[in-house]
Design a protein around this motif. Structure first.
Motif, short mmCIF file in Angstrom:
data_model
loop_
_atom_site.label_atom_id
_atom_site.label_comp_id
_atom_site.label_asym_id
_atom_site.label_seq_id
_atom_site.Cartn_x
_atom_site.Cartn_y
_atom_site.Cartn_z
N GLN A 53 45.33 1.24 -10.52
CA GLN A 53 45.54 0.32 -11.81
C GLN A 53 44.76 -1.03 -11.33
N ARG A 54 44.06 -1.40 -12.35
CA ARG A 54 43.26 -2.40 -12.00
C ARG A 54 43.57 -3.64 -13.03
N GLY A 55 44.01 -4.93 -12.78
CA GLY A 55 44.27 -5.69 -13.85
C GLY A 55 43.43 -6.99 -13.68
N SER A 56 43.32 -7.72 -14.88
CA SER A 56 42.63 -8.88 -15.04
C SER A 56 42.77 -9.99 -13.79
N ALA A 57 44.12 -10.26 -13.26
CA ALA A 57 44.52 -11.06 -12.46
C ALA A 57 44.01 -10.70 -10.99
N GLU A 58 43.54 -9.52 -10.71
CA GLU A 58 42.97 -9.08 -9.55
C GLU A 58 41.66 -9.76 -9.31
N PHE A 59 40.96 -10.14 -10.40
CA PHE A 59 39.55 -10.69 -10.16
C PHE A 59 39.60 -12.26 -10.58
N ARG A 60 40.81 -12.82 -10.30
CA ARG A 60 40.66 -14.36 -10.12
C ARG A 60 39.72 -14.70 -9.27
N GLY A 61 39.21 -15.93 -9.34
CA GLY A 61 37.96 -16.26 -8.43
C GLY A 61 36.59 -16.05 -8.71
N ARG A 62 36.46 -14.93 -9.86
CA ARG A 62 35.04 -14.48 -10.07
C ARG A 62 34.95 -14.61 -11.69
N TYR A 63 33.70 -14.50 -12.12
CA TYR A 63 33.66 -14.28 -13.46
C TYR A 63 33.44 -12.77 -13.75
N LEU A 64 33.99 -12.62 -15.04
CA LEU A 64 34.04 -11.03 -15.42
C LEU A 64 33.08 -10.95 -16.74
N LEU A 65 32.40 -10.09 -16.57
CA LEU A 65 31.43 -9.62 -18.03
C LEU A 65 32.20 -8.48 -18.30
N VAL A 66 32.84 -8.25 -19.33
CA VAL A 66 33.56 -7.40 -20.12
C VAL A 66 33.07 -6.75 -21.30
N PHE A 67 32.89 -5.53 -21.32
CA PHE A 67 32.41 -4.66 -22.48
C PHE A 67 33.39 -3.51 -22.66
N PHE A 68 33.53 -3.49 -24.14
CA PHE A 68 34.43 -2.38 -24.57
C PHE A 68 33.51 -1.33 -25.22
N GLY A 69 33.45 -0.04 -24.63
CA GLY A 69 32.69 0.77 -25.36
C GLY A 69 32.84 2.33 -25.13
N PHE A 70 32.10 3.53 -25.25
CA PHE A 70 32.53 4.79 -24.86
C PHE A 70 31.08 5.52 -24.18
N THR A 71 31.40 6.48 -23.51
CA THR A 71 30.02 7.29 -22.83
C THR A 71 29.33 7.98 -23.83
N ASN A 72 29.74 8.15 -24.88
CA ASN A 72 28.92 9.15 -25.81
C ASN A 72 28.07 8.23 -26.83
N CYS A 73 28.17 6.76 -26.61
CA CYS A 73 27.78 6.04 -27.46
C CYS A 73 26.28 5.87 -27.58
N GLY A 171 36.12 -16.66 -17.13
CA GLY A 171 36.02 -17.37 -16.20
C GLY A 171 36.84 -17.06 -15.00
N PRO A 172 36.61 -17.77 -13.95
CA PRO A 172 37.42 -17.30 -12.31
C PRO A 172 38.69 -17.65 -12.72
N ASP A 173 39.29 -18.62 -13.73
CA ASP A 173 40.81 -18.71 -13.78
C ASP A 173 41.14 -17.77 -14.84
N GLY A 174 40.61 -16.90 -15.51
CA GLY A 174 40.97 -16.17 -16.21
C GLY A 174 40.75 -16.47 -17.62
N GLN A 175 40.07 -17.74 -17.90
CA GLN A 175 39.73 -18.28 -19.32
C GLN A 175 38.78 -17.79 -19.93
#
Length: 197
Positions: A53-73, A171-175
């Motif tokens: 299980q991977r949650g957003s709080a795990e990545f605090r302190g780093r920037y996230l680039l988040v994309f929603f998609g699917f492999t057959n796109c 952002g690194p703070d989850g913002q």
């Protein structure tokens, strides 16, 4: 006397108009609350291909680039992930400050196809997550994105997925910081990120 009568009539009309306006304002629905940045901290909690299980709080302190998609796109997803891969390459020694995340909106099929193989084909740093339908819907709702299955006889397995194409920067703070529109070049994303470091 005539002037006095006219003044009284005009004064009464003004009072009536003021009262009517006040009543109308009272009946008017309240204005929607203005969304402030502090109110938008999207979250997710989804498993990776290994089942961890991977949650957003795990990545605090780093920037996230988040994309929603699917492999057959056929177009939007590979194009966006290619841009993300280029960003990660061009970041060089700063790449550790950014975690790119691909969240599947077609989790059952994507798990069967191998989400790690799919993301690794673009860049090894991209983390692929695929939960169940409930967790996927919760993540999409938190990010305020749309997705829906669409029947399509010409597509693999007879269906495709319609979805919001934006790439999100957290952002690194989850913002939530911003959304890059589909087609934003890697160099523009890179420039924006470097200004934030």
């Amino acid at each position: 006397m005539r002037l006095r009568t006219i003044q009284i009539v005009l004064w009464s009309a003004a009072l009536a108009a003021t009262a009517a306006f006040s009543i109308w304002k009272l009946q008017e629905p309240p204005a929607p609350a203005v969304l402030t940045e502090t109110e938008f901290r999207p979250v997710f909690s989804l498993p990776d291909e290994a089942g961890q299980q991977r949650g957003s709080a795990e990545f605090r302190g780093r920037y996230l680039l988040v994309f929603f998609g699917f492999t057959n796109c056929p177009d939007v997803c590979p194009t966006t992930l290619s841009e993300v891969a280029q960003v990660m390459e061009d970041l060089g020694s700063d790449a550790g400050q950014v975690q790119p995340i691909f969240i599947s909106i077609d989790p059952e099929r994507d798990r069967a196809l191998g989400i790690d193989d799919y993301t690794a084909a673009f860049h090894p740093a991209i983390l692929g997550l695929a939960g169940d339908q409930v967790a996927t819907a919760a993540a999409a709702s938190s990010f305020r994105i749309y997705f829906e299955r669409e029947e399509d006889d010409a597509a693999p397995d007879g269906y495709t997925m319609s979805h919001s194409p934006g790439l999100f920067l957290i952002g690194p703070d989850g913002q939530w910081l911003r959304q890059y529109a589909y087609g934003t070049p890697a160099e523009d994303i890179l420039s924006d990120l470097k200004e934030r470091f």
